[in-house]
Design an enzyme around this catalytic site. Structure first.
Site, PDB file in Angstrom:
ATOM      1  N   ASN A 193      13.268   4.358   5.434  1.00 36.51           N
ATOM      2  CA  ASN A 193      12.341   3.499   5.776  1.00 36.51           C
ATOM      3  C   ASN A 193      11.370   4.099   6.511  1.00 36.51           C
ATOM      4  O   ASN A 193      11.642   4.940   7.269  1.00 36.51           O
ATOM      5  CB  ASN A 193      13.017   2.482   6.536  1.00 36.51           C
ATOM      6  CG  ASN A 193      12.148   1.228   7.202  1.00 36.51           C
ATOM      7  OD1 ASN A 193      11.625   0.765   6.485  1.00 36.51           O
ATOM      8  ND2 ASN A 193      12.291   0.884   8.228  1.00 36.51           N
ATOM      9  N   LYS A 195      23.448 -12.738   1.422  1.00 36.73           N
ATOM     10  CA  LYS A 195      22.975 -11.559   1.329  1.00 36.73           C
ATOM     11  C   LYS A 195      23.712 -10.670   0.502  1.00 36.73           C
ATOM     12  O   LYS A 195      23.217  -9.834  -0.577  1.00 36.73           O
ATOM     13  CB  LYS A 195      22.764 -10.667   2.815  1.00 36.73           C
ATOM     14  CG  LYS A 195      21.882  -9.450   2.907  1.00 36.73           C
ATOM     15  CD  LYS A 195      22.222  -8.725   4.182  1.00 36.73           C
ATOM     16  CE  LYS A 195      21.283  -9.319   5.100  1.00 36.73           C
ATOM     17  NZ  LYS A 195      20.166  -8.913   5.198  1.00 36.73           N
ATOM     18  N   HIS A 208       8.499   2.936   9.461  1.00 39.04           N
ATOM     19  CA  HIS A 208       8.386   2.128  10.350  1.00 39.04           C
ATOM     20  C   HIS A 208       7.075   2.469  11.217  1.00 39.04           C
ATOM     21  O   HIS A 208       6.821   3.799  11.800  1.00 39.04           O
ATOM     22  CB  HIS A 208       9.368   2.061  11.321  1.00 39.04           C
ATOM     23  CG  HIS A 208       9.262   1.020  12.336  1.00 39.04           C
ATOM     24  ND1 HIS A 208       9.752  -0.230  12.132  1.00 39.04           N
ATOM     25  CD2 HIS A 208       9.008   1.113  13.628  1.00 39.04           C
ATOM     26  CE1 HIS A 208       9.408  -0.790  13.469  1.00 39.04           C
ATOM     27  NE2 HIS A 208       9.204  -0.047  14.126  1.00 39.04           N
ATOM     28  N   SER A 231       0.848  -1.223   0.035  1.00 40.02           N
ATOM     29  CA  SER A 231      -0.012  -0.005   0.034  1.00 40.02           C
ATOM     30  C   SER A 231       1.048   1.251  -0.009  1.00 40.02           C
ATOM     31  O   SER A 231       0.480   2.173  -0.549  1.00 40.02           O
ATOM     32  CB  SER A 231      -1.000  -0.083   1.264  1.00 40.02           C
ATOM     33  OG  SER A 231      -0.305   0.320   2.381  1.00 40.02           O
ATOM     34  N   ARG A 274      13.458  -6.825   5.564  1.00 40.22           N
ATOM     35  CA  ARG A 274      14.941  -7.470   5.601  1.00 40.22           C
ATOM     36  C   ARG A 274      15.794  -6.341   6.126  1.00 40.22           C
ATOM     37  O   ARG A 274      15.514  -5.481   5.653  1.00 40.22           O
ATOM     38  CB  ARG A 274      15.399  -7.944   4.301  1.00 40.22           C
ATOM     39  CG  ARG A 274      14.593  -8.933   3.719  1.00 40.22           C
ATOM     40  CD  ARG A 274      15.347  -9.825   2.561  1.00 40.22           C
ATOM     41  NE  ARG A 274      14.485 -10.846   2.784  1.00 40.22           N
ATOM     42  CZ  ARG A 274      14.799 -12.196   3.209  1.00 40.22           C
ATOM     43  NH1 ARG A 274      15.886 -12.371   3.694  1.00 40.22           N
ATOM     44  NH2 ARG A 274      14.067 -13.308   3.296  1.00 40.22           N
TER      45      ARG A 274
HETATM   46  C1  GAR Z   1       4.075  -0.782   6.746  1.00 39.89           C
HETATM   47  O1  GAR Z   1       2.893  -0.567   7.885  1.00 39.89           O
HETATM   48  C2  GAR Z   1       5.380  -0.411   7.467  1.00 39.89           C
HETATM   49  O2  GAR Z   1       5.242   0.753   8.386  1.00 39.89           O
HETATM   50  C3  GAR Z   1       5.650  -1.972   7.933  1.00 39.89           C
HETATM   51  O3  GAR Z   1       5.247  -2.829   7.039  1.00 39.89           O
HETATM   52  C4  GAR Z   1       4.007  -2.293   6.531  1.00 39.89           C
HETATM   53  C5  GAR Z   1       4.027  -2.293   5.109  1.00 39.89           C
HETATM   54  O4  GAR Z   1       2.781  -2.207   4.322  1.00 39.89           O
HETATM   55  N1  GAR Z   1       6.918  -1.713   8.027  1.00 39.89           N
HETATM   56  C6  GAR Z   1       7.649  -2.240   9.275  1.00 39.89           C
HETATM   57  O5  GAR Z   1       7.015  -2.874  10.067  1.00 39.89           O
HETATM   58  C7  GAR Z   1       8.991  -2.106   9.132  1.00 39.89           C
HETATM   59  N2  GAR Z   1       9.887  -2.815  10.283  1.00 39.89           N
HETATM   60  P1  GAR Z   1       2.535  -1.999   2.977  1.00 39.89           P
HETATM   61  O6  GAR Z   1       3.095  -3.224   2.453  1.00 39.89           O
HETATM   62  O7  GAR Z   1       1.015  -1.889   2.831  1.00 39.89           O
HETATM   63  O8  GAR Z   1       3.081  -0.708   2.441  1.00 39.89           O
END
Ligand code: GAR
Length: 186
Positions: free
Chosen positions: A107, A65, A109, A13, A91
């Protein structure tokens, strides 16, 4: 026009929000590459639907990696990427990508860092019983969710349903990520 790469592992998203903001001119940028480490993730179809070039890989097909990150770094170079936006890329970014792109990788978070780092931030925050949640955007370095914070936005929530926190948080994420990318690209 700046050139963005978006890395994702799941729903996508945030990828959609960024790609749509590029398409409608809210961002003076283009998503030139989507990188995904999960071939069956919904984000793969979302990139295809928007004709965004993708690199989709399975880490288990590589010896290390460093091996897959070398391939990614070469693709980023080739595409002339200015900024890498991690959007649910689950990752840890390794030495190879950091050496090539540190300072140009950000990033998003779903917590108010430095609280609740890692993959289950919302669930941990709900279990802890916090009343103020939030979203952070930060530079990526070798510490998990530990790089310098660029932007944060908080919201209050009194309940105990992680799905609801995700829902509220994601609306904020989509706005905050676009605003932050726009500022960084200036
Ligand atoms: C998001 O909410 C992002 O903040 C989180 O993954 C989700 C991805 O949603 N990220 C983490 O937790 C990173 N540690 P999306 O695929 O719908 O964009």
């Amino acid at each position: 026009m700046k050139r963005l790469a978006v890395f994702a592992s799941g729903t996508g998203s945030n990828f959609e929000a960024i790609a749509d903001a590029c398409a409608d001119g809210r961002l003076n940028a283009e998503v030139v590459l989507m990188v995904c480490d999960k071939p069956d993730a919904p984000v793969v179809g979302k990139a295809a639907a928007r004709a965004v070039p993708s690199f989709v890989f399975s880490p288990k097909d590589y010896p290390s990696k460093a091996a897959y990150e070398s391939e990614i770094a070469a693709l980023l170079d080739k595409a002339g990427v200015d900024l890498v936006c991690l959007a649910g890329y689950m990752r840890i970014v390794g030495e190879v990508l950091l050496k090539a792109y540190e300072g140009r990788i950000i990033n998003i978070h779903p917590s108010l860092l430095p609280a609740f780092k890692g993959a289950h931030a919302v669930e941990q925050a709900v279990a802890y019983g916090v009343k103020v949640y939030g979203i952070s955007i930060h530079y990526v370095n070798s510490d998990l969710d530990g790089g310098r914070i660029i932007a944060q936005r908080a919201f209050e929530y009194e309940g105990s349903d992680p799905a609801e926190v995700h829902r509220i948080g994601q609306k904020i994420e989509h706005q905050l990520y676009i605003e932050t990318i726009a500022k960084l690209l200036k």
